[in-house]
Design an enzyme around this catalytic site. Structure first.
Site, PDB file in Angstrom:
ATOM      1  N   LEU A   1       0.820  -1.211   0.000  1.00  0.00           N
ATOM      2  CA  LEU A   1       0.000   0.000   0.000  1.00  0.00           C
ATOM      3  C   LEU A   1       0.857   1.265   0.000  1.00  0.00           C
ATOM      4  O   LEU A   1       1.914   1.319   0.609  1.00  0.00           O
ATOM      5  CB  LEU A   1      -0.926  -0.012   1.225  1.00  0.00           C
TER       6      LEU A   1
ATOM      7  N   GLY B   1      -1.647   6.310  -2.672  1.00  0.00           N
ATOM      8  CA  GLY B   1      -2.837   6.138  -3.508  1.00  0.00           C
ATOM      9  C   GLY B   1      -3.898   5.304  -2.794  1.00  0.00           C
ATOM     10  O   GLY B   1      -5.089   5.640  -2.797  1.00  0.00           O
ATOM     11  N   HIS B   2      -3.456   4.219  -2.142  1.00  0.00           N
ATOM     12  CA  HIS B   2      -4.401   3.392  -1.383  1.00  0.00           C
ATOM     13  C   HIS B   2      -4.918   4.156  -0.158  1.00  0.00           C
ATOM     14  O   HIS B   2      -6.081   4.023   0.214  1.00  0.00           O
ATOM     15  CB  HIS B   2      -3.722   2.101  -0.905  1.00  0.00           C
TER      16      HIS B   2
ATOM     17  N   GLN C   1      -4.939 -13.228 -11.531  1.00  0.00           N
ATOM     18  CA  GLN C   1      -4.874 -12.081 -12.437  1.00  0.00           C
ATOM     19  C   GLN C   1      -3.461 -11.831 -12.963  1.00  0.00           C
ATOM     20  O   GLN C   1      -3.227 -10.845 -13.652  1.00  0.00           O
ATOM     21  CB  GLN C   1      -5.458 -10.829 -11.778  1.00  0.00           C
TER      22      GLN C   1
ATOM     23  N   ASP D   1      -6.388   2.738 -12.485  1.00  0.00           N
ATOM     24  CA  ASP D   1      -6.712   1.499 -13.203  1.00  0.00           C
ATOM     25  C   ASP D   1      -8.105   1.675 -13.818  1.00  0.00           C
ATOM     26  O   ASP D   1      -9.076   1.034 -13.401  1.00  0.00           O
ATOM     27  CB  ASP D   1      -6.682   0.311 -12.240  1.00  0.00           C
TER      28      ASP D   1
ATOM     29  N   GLN E   1      -9.934  -1.296 -15.276  1.00  0.00           N
ATOM     30  CA  GLN E   1     -10.437  -2.160 -14.202  1.00  0.00           C
ATOM     31  C   GLN E   1     -11.739  -1.586 -13.635  1.00  0.00           C
ATOM     32  O   GLN E   1     -12.723  -2.307 -13.443  1.00  0.00           O
ATOM     33  CB  GLN E   1      -9.383  -2.275 -13.097  1.00  0.00           C
TER      34      GLN E   1
ATOM     35  N   SER F   1       2.173   4.214  -7.796  1.00  0.00           N
ATOM     36  CA  SER F   1       1.980   2.815  -8.145  1.00  0.00           C
ATOM     37  C   SER F   1       3.016   1.983  -7.399  1.00  0.00           C
ATOM     38  O   SER F   1       4.158   2.426  -7.221  1.00  0.00           O
ATOM     39  CB  SER F   1       2.172   2.634  -9.657  1.00  0.00           C
ATOM     40  N   SER F   2       2.616   0.776  -7.014  1.00  0.00           N
ATOM     41  CA  SER F   2       3.596  -0.081  -6.333  1.00  0.00           C
ATOM     42  C   SER F   2       4.705  -0.474  -7.304  1.00  0.00           C
ATOM     43  O   SER F   2       5.772  -0.912  -6.892  1.00  0.00           O
ATOM     44  CB  SER F   2       2.916  -1.312  -5.753  1.00  0.00           C
ATOM     45  N   ARG F   3       4.457  -0.309  -8.613  1.00  0.00           N
ATOM     46  CA  ARG F   3       5.481  -0.684  -9.595  1.00  0.00           C
ATOM     47  C   ARG F   3       6.537   0.413  -9.791  1.00  0.00           C
ATOM     48  O   ARG F   3       7.571   0.160 -10.400  1.00  0.00           O
ATOM     49  CB  ARG F   3       4.835  -1.049 -10.926  1.00  0.00           C
TER      50      ARG F   3
END
Ligand code: PAF
Length: 283
Positions: free
Chosen positions: A31, A34-35, A62, A151, A154, A186-188
């Site tokens: 997290l 953003g979360h 997914q 997203d 999504q 983003s976690s990325r």
């Protein structure tokens, strides 16, 4: 804050809390701010008397073969702190074996909205998302659920899932939270090298330019808007490799038509192994 680790505990939590408004934030953990914004939005919707429940579950169905499932960051202890600090009442963090039995034989397939944008390079991804979100909605039985607009595909697919399978859940789309230089959180992002991180904000800058051309300059040609974004990215992010830049109807994710109410530009760009996405609503 209640920490719920399995379905039996969750069922007892939902039965004790029946009649209390329940706002749900599904996540895969790792997290970030953003979360935190999603949890705060959920807190606001629930009010002081309602419940906010966050799920933390890295959903194997997914991830495609060769995607980052095993590498996906798992930071449960820090995640619990962030949930607590932002007003969550309960966390549901089940094990994969709990949610997916070895001999399971039923799952969901999405046949339209998932065939464009990220779905093209991630076949099966949104089927996995639909399956887990449907399962989580059945388990948590929320009144509302919040999803980030980062997203966007999504979010559009979840709205369709709720419509087509008659879930009694109100879906709320929450604005993307950004770093000071515009990069969507983003976690990325943690996979970016210093050079890539320096170039990544160009995605946001390019989308803002395109919105200006649409809103102020009256540009309505999708191809011209697409070209503008591609040119900006090519000039400002030589380390990036564009996966797609698409101008679409925000609810069908297809080419805009005369009945389109809201146009969306969505982008995905690889920086090394990290694939960053962003989008902008043209209004
Ligand atoms: O957006 C995510 O983190 C995931 O796709 C979701 C909605 C939690 C389903 O696993």
């Amino acid at each position: 804050m209640n920490i719920i680790n399995n379905i039996r505990q969750l069922r007892s939590w939902t039965s004790i809390n029946r009649g209390t408004r329940c706002v749900f934030v599904p996540t895969m953990g790792a997290l970030h701010e953003g979360h935190a914004a999603l949890i705060r939005a959920a807190r606001e919707l629930a009010g002081q008397s309602g419940n906010v429940i966050v799920s933390i579950f890295v959903n194997p169905t997914q991830f495609g073969p060769g995607e980052d499932f095993s590498k996906y960051p798992r930071t449960l202890i820090e995640d619990l702190g962030l949930c607590r600090d932002n007003g969550a009442d309960a966390i549901f963090a089940p094990k994969a074996e709990d949610l997916y039995l070895a001999d399971r034989s039923i799952q969901l397939f999405e046949t339209s909205l998932s065939k464009t944008l990220c779905g093209t390079s991630r076949p099966g991804h949104f089927d996995g998302v639909c399956t887990i979100v449907a399962k989580l909605f059945n388990l948590v039985q929320p009144d509302d659920a919040v999803f980030g607009k980062k997203d966007y595909q999504q979010l559009a697919i979840i709205r369709r899932l709720v419509r087509d399978l008659d879930f009694n859940v109100v879906i709320h789309g929450i604005d993307t939270v950004r770093e000071a230089d515009g990069l969507a959180m983003s976690s990325r992002n943690r996979y970016l090298t210093e050079e890539e991180r320096a170039q990544a904000p160009v995605l946001r800058a390019a989308l803002l330019k395109a919105r200006e051309a649409y809103v102020k300059g009256g540009e309505r040609d999708g191809k011209a808007l697409q070209r503008l974004v591609l040119d900006q990215i090519a000039a400002g992010a030589p380390a990036g490799r564009v996966d797609y830049v698409e101008v679409v109807d925000a609810s069908t994710l297809q080419t805009p038509t005369e009945t389109t109410e809201l146009v969306l530009i969505a982008v995905a760009v690889f920086f090394g192994s990290a694939r960053l996405i962003d989008n902008i609503e043209l209004k």
